[in-house]
Design a protein around this motif. Structure first.
Motif, PDB file in Angstrom:
ATOM      1  N   VAL A 243       0.860  -1.181   0.000  1.00 57.09           N
ATOM      2  CA  VAL A 243       0.000   0.000   0.000  1.00 57.09           C
ATOM      3  C   VAL A 243       0.895   1.229   0.000  1.00 57.09           C
ATOM      4  O   VAL A 243       2.085   1.148   0.313  1.00 57.09           O
ATOM      5  CB  VAL A 243      -0.949   0.038   1.224  1.00 57.09           C
ATOM      6  N   THR A 244       0.332   2.362  -0.335  1.00 58.79           N
ATOM      7  CA  THR A 244       1.075   3.620  -0.322  1.00 58.79           C
ATOM      8  C   THR A 244       0.672   4.402   0.923  1.00 58.79           C
ATOM      9  O   THR A 244      -0.513   4.661   1.141  1.00 58.79           O
ATOM     10  CB  THR A 244       0.760   4.438  -1.590  1.00 58.79           C
ATOM     11  N   CYS A 245       1.660   4.743   1.751  1.00 61.77           N
ATOM     12  CA  CYS A 245       1.397   5.550   2.941  1.00 61.77           C
ATOM     13  C   CYS A 245       0.971   6.946   2.514  1.00 61.77           C
ATOM     14  O   CYS A 245       1.398   7.444   1.475  1.00 61.77           O
ATOM     15  CB  CYS A 245       2.641   5.636   3.814  1.00 61.77           C
ATOM     16  N   GLN A 246       0.126   7.558   3.339  1.00 64.37           N
ATOM     17  CA  GLN A 246      -0.378   8.890   3.039  1.00 64.37           C
ATOM     18  C   GLN A 246       0.029   9.840   4.155  1.00 64.37           C
ATOM     19  O   GLN A 246       0.009   9.487   5.329  1.00 64.37           O
ATOM     20  CB  GLN A 246      -1.905   8.848   2.925  1.00 64.37           C
ATOM     21  N   ASP A 247       0.390  11.057   3.783  1.00 66.61           N
ATOM     22  CA  ASP A 247       0.718  12.089   4.764  1.00 66.61           C
ATOM     23  C   ASP A 247      -0.548  12.434   5.543  1.00 66.61           C
ATOM     24  O   ASP A 247      -1.613  12.635   4.960  1.00 66.61           O
ATOM     25  CB  ASP A 247       1.235  13.325   4.031  1.00 66.61           C
ATOM     26  N   ALA A 248      -0.456  12.502   6.864  1.00 63.47           N
ATOM     27  CA  ALA A 248      -1.615  12.852   7.690  1.00 63.47           C
ATOM     28  C   ALA A 248      -2.056  14.295   7.462  1.00 63.47           C
ATOM     29  O   ALA A 248      -3.175  14.661   7.817  1.00 63.47           O
ATOM     30  CB  ALA A 248      -1.302  12.628   9.164  1.00 63.47           C
ATOM     31  N   ALA A 249      -1.197  15.102   6.848  1.00 65.18           N
ATOM     32  CA  ALA A 249      -1.511  16.495   6.485  1.00 65.18           C
ATOM     33  C   ALA A 249      -1.936  17.336   7.686  1.00 65.18           C
ATOM     34  O   ALA A 249      -2.758  18.236   7.564  1.00 65.18           O
ATOM     35  CB  ALA A 249      -2.568  16.539   5.382  1.00 65.18           C
ATOM     36  N   ASP A 250      -1.356  17.016   8.867  1.00 65.75           N
ATOM     37  CA  ASP A 250      -1.683  17.803  10.050  1.00 65.75           C
ATOM     38  C   ASP A 250      -0.456  18.506  10.633  1.00 65.75           C
ATOM     39  O   ASP A 250      -0.483  19.011  11.746  1.00 65.75           O
ATOM     40  CB  ASP A 250      -2.342  16.920  11.115  1.00 65.75           C
ATOM     41  N   GLY A 251       0.644  18.514   9.840  1.00 66.66           N
ATOM     42  CA  GLY A 251       1.847  19.199  10.263  1.00 66.66           C
ATOM     43  C   GLY A 251       2.749  18.395  11.198  1.00 66.66           C
ATOM     44  O   GLY A 251       3.805  18.872  11.589  1.00 66.66           O
ATOM     45  N   THR A 252       2.356  17.188  11.557  1.00 68.68           N
ATOM     46  CA  THR A 252       3.146  16.381  12.495  1.00 68.68           C
ATOM     47  C   THR A 252       4.205  15.536  11.812  1.00 68.68           C
ATOM     48  O   THR A 252       5.119  15.044  12.463  1.00 68.68           O
ATOM     49  CB  THR A 252       2.242  15.420  13.290  1.00 68.68           C
ATOM     50  N   GLY A 253       4.055  15.318  10.509  1.00 66.32           N
ATOM     51  CA  GLY A 253       4.941  14.400   9.806  1.00 66.32           C
ATOM     52  C   GLY A 253       4.483  12.958   9.915  1.00 66.32           C
ATOM     53  O   GLY A 253       5.127  12.053   9.399  1.00 66.32           O
ATOM     54  N   ASP A 254       3.367  12.726  10.618  1.00 68.30           N
ATOM     55  CA  ASP A 254       2.815  11.378  10.748  1.00 68.30           C
ATOM     56  C   ASP A 254       2.309  10.888   9.403  1.00 68.30           C
ATOM     57  O   ASP A 254       1.972  11.681   8.518  1.00 68.30           O
ATOM     58  CB  ASP A 254       1.655  11.351  11.744  1.00 68.30           C
ATOM     59  N   MET A 255       2.273   9.568   9.270  1.00 66.86           N
ATOM     60  CA  MET A 255       1.781   8.946   8.049  1.00 66.86           C
ATOM     61  C   MET A 255       0.568   8.067   8.371  1.00 66.86           C
ATOM     62  O   MET A 255       0.461   7.532   9.473  1.00 66.86           O
ATOM     63  CB  MET A 255       2.864   8.079   7.408  1.00 66.86           C
ATOM     64  N   ILE A 256      -0.307   7.927   7.410  1.00 67.80           N
ATOM     65  CA  ILE A 256      -1.463   7.038   7.500  1.00 67.80           C
ATOM     66  C   ILE A 256      -1.169   5.831   6.629  1.00 67.80           C
ATOM     67  O   ILE A 256      -0.748   5.977   5.487  1.00 67.80           O
ATOM     68  CB  ILE A 256      -2.742   7.742   7.017  1.00 67.80           C
ATOM     69  N   VAL A 257      -1.370   4.639   7.184  1.00 69.02           N
ATOM     70  CA  VAL A 257      -1.188   3.405   6.434  1.00 69.02           C
ATOM     71  C   VAL A 257      -2.573   2.823   6.190  1.00 69.02           C
ATOM     72  O   VAL A 257      -3.190   2.251   7.099  1.00 69.02           O
ATOM     73  CB  VAL A 257      -0.310   2.387   7.199  1.00 69.02           C
ATOM     74  N   PRO A 258      -3.119   2.999   4.976  1.00 69.27           N
ATOM     75  CA  PRO A 258      -4.459   2.486   4.697  1.00 69.27           C
ATOM     76  C   PRO A 258      -4.439   0.952   4.599  1.00 69.27           C
ATOM     77  O   PRO A 258      -3.624   0.389   3.882  1.00 69.27           O
ATOM     78  CB  PRO A 258      -4.822   3.122   3.355  1.00 69.27           C
TER      79      PRO A 258
ATOM     80  N   ASP B  42      14.730  -2.422   4.224  1.00 65.86           N
ATOM     81  CA  ASP B  42      14.433  -2.006   2.852  1.00 65.86           C
ATOM     82  C   ASP B  42      13.414  -0.867   2.789  1.00 65.86           C
ATOM     83  O   ASP B  42      12.994  -0.456   1.722  1.00 65.86           O
ATOM     84  CB  ASP B  42      13.951  -3.199   2.021  1.00 65.86           C
ATOM     85  N   GLY B  43      12.997  -0.364   3.966  1.00 66.47           N
ATOM     86  CA  GLY B  43      12.038   0.738   4.012  1.00 66.47           C
ATOM     87  C   GLY B  43      10.596   0.296   4.125  1.00 66.47           C
ATOM     88  O   GLY B  43       9.709   1.117   4.343  1.00 66.47           O
ATOM     89  N   SER B  44      10.347  -0.997   3.989  1.00 60.61           N
ATOM     90  CA  SER B  44       8.977  -1.489   4.123  1.00 60.61           C
ATOM     91  C   SER B  44       8.594  -1.537   5.599  1.00 60.61           C
ATOM     92  O   SER B  44       9.442  -1.413   6.488  1.00 60.61           O
ATOM     93  CB  SER B  44       8.839  -2.878   3.491  1.00 60.61           C
ATOM     94  N   LEU B  45       7.295  -1.670   5.867  1.00 70.51           N
ATOM     95  CA  LEU B  45       6.789  -1.768   7.226  1.00 70.51           C
ATOM     96  C   LEU B  45       6.192  -3.148   7.435  1.00 70.51           C
ATOM     97  O   LEU B  45       5.535  -3.690   6.546  1.00 70.51           O
ATOM     98  CB  LEU B  45       5.702  -0.718   7.479  1.00 70.51           C
ATOM     99  N   THR B  46       6.405  -3.707   8.602  1.00 68.20           N
ATOM    100  CA  THR B  46       5.773  -4.964   8.982  1.00 68.20           C
ATOM    101  C   THR B  46       4.790  -4.657  10.100  1.00 68.20           C
ATOM    102  O   THR B  46       5.155  -4.058  11.114  1.00 68.20           O
ATOM    103  CB  THR B  46       6.821  -5.986   9.480  1.00 68.20           C
ATOM    104  N   LEU B  47       3.519  -5.049   9.894  1.00 69.65           N
ATOM    105  CA  LEU B  47       2.484  -4.858  10.898  1.00 69.65           C
ATOM    106  C   LEU B  47       2.175  -6.197  11.530  1.00 69.65           C
ATOM    107  O   LEU B  47       1.944  -7.178  10.834  1.00 69.65           O
ATOM    108  CB  LEU B  47       1.201  -4.292  10.269  1.00 69.65           C
ATOM    109  N   THR B  48       2.157  -6.238  12.864  1.00 69.60           N
ATOM    110  CA  THR B  48       1.860  -7.463  13.591  1.00 69.60           C
ATOM    111  C   THR B  48       0.802  -7.151  14.638  1.00 69.60           C
ATOM    112  O   THR B  48       0.930  -6.172  15.393  1.00 69.60           O
ATOM    113  CB  THR B  48       3.123  -7.986  14.306  1.00 69.60           C
ATOM    114  N   ARG B  49      -0.259  -7.968  14.680  1.00 71.17           N
ATOM    115  CA  ARG B  49      -1.276  -7.757  15.703  1.00 71.17           C
ATOM    116  C   ARG B  49      -0.696  -8.204  17.041  1.00 71.17           C
ATOM    117  O   ARG B  49      -0.222  -9.318  17.189  1.00 71.17           O
ATOM    118  CB  ARG B  49      -2.550  -8.537  15.394  1.00 71.17           C
TER     119      ARG B  49
END
Length: 67
Positions: free
Chosen positions: A14-29, A53-60
């Motif tokens: 997926v492509t991360c999205q900028d939260a656009a709130d000035g924090t630099g946080d990203m949204i992972v859809p 490699d820059g990828s993210l691993t999500l684990t519950r």
């Protein structure tokens, strides 16, 4: 979103999205088919790890209380 077939651990791209709130946080859809296939629901807790490699691993790490 692209699912990578033939891997021991399933992968979605997926492509991360900028939260656009000035924090630099990203949204992972997280696509609905991913949520459905691995049984994630609102309230589950995920751990995010950045890979070399820059990828993210999500684990519950915990499941939401159902009731």
């Amino acid at each position: 979103m692209n699912r990578v077939p033939g891997t021991e651990n399933q992968r979605w791209t997926v492509t991360c999205q900028d939260a656009a709130d000035g924090t630099g946080d990203m949204i992972v859809p997280l696509p609905d088919d991913l949520l459905s296939e691995i049984g994630l629901v609102i309230g589950d807790t995920l751990t995010v790890e950045k890979q070399p490699d820059g990828s993210l691993t999500l684990t519950r790490t915990s499941q939401a209380a159902h009731g």
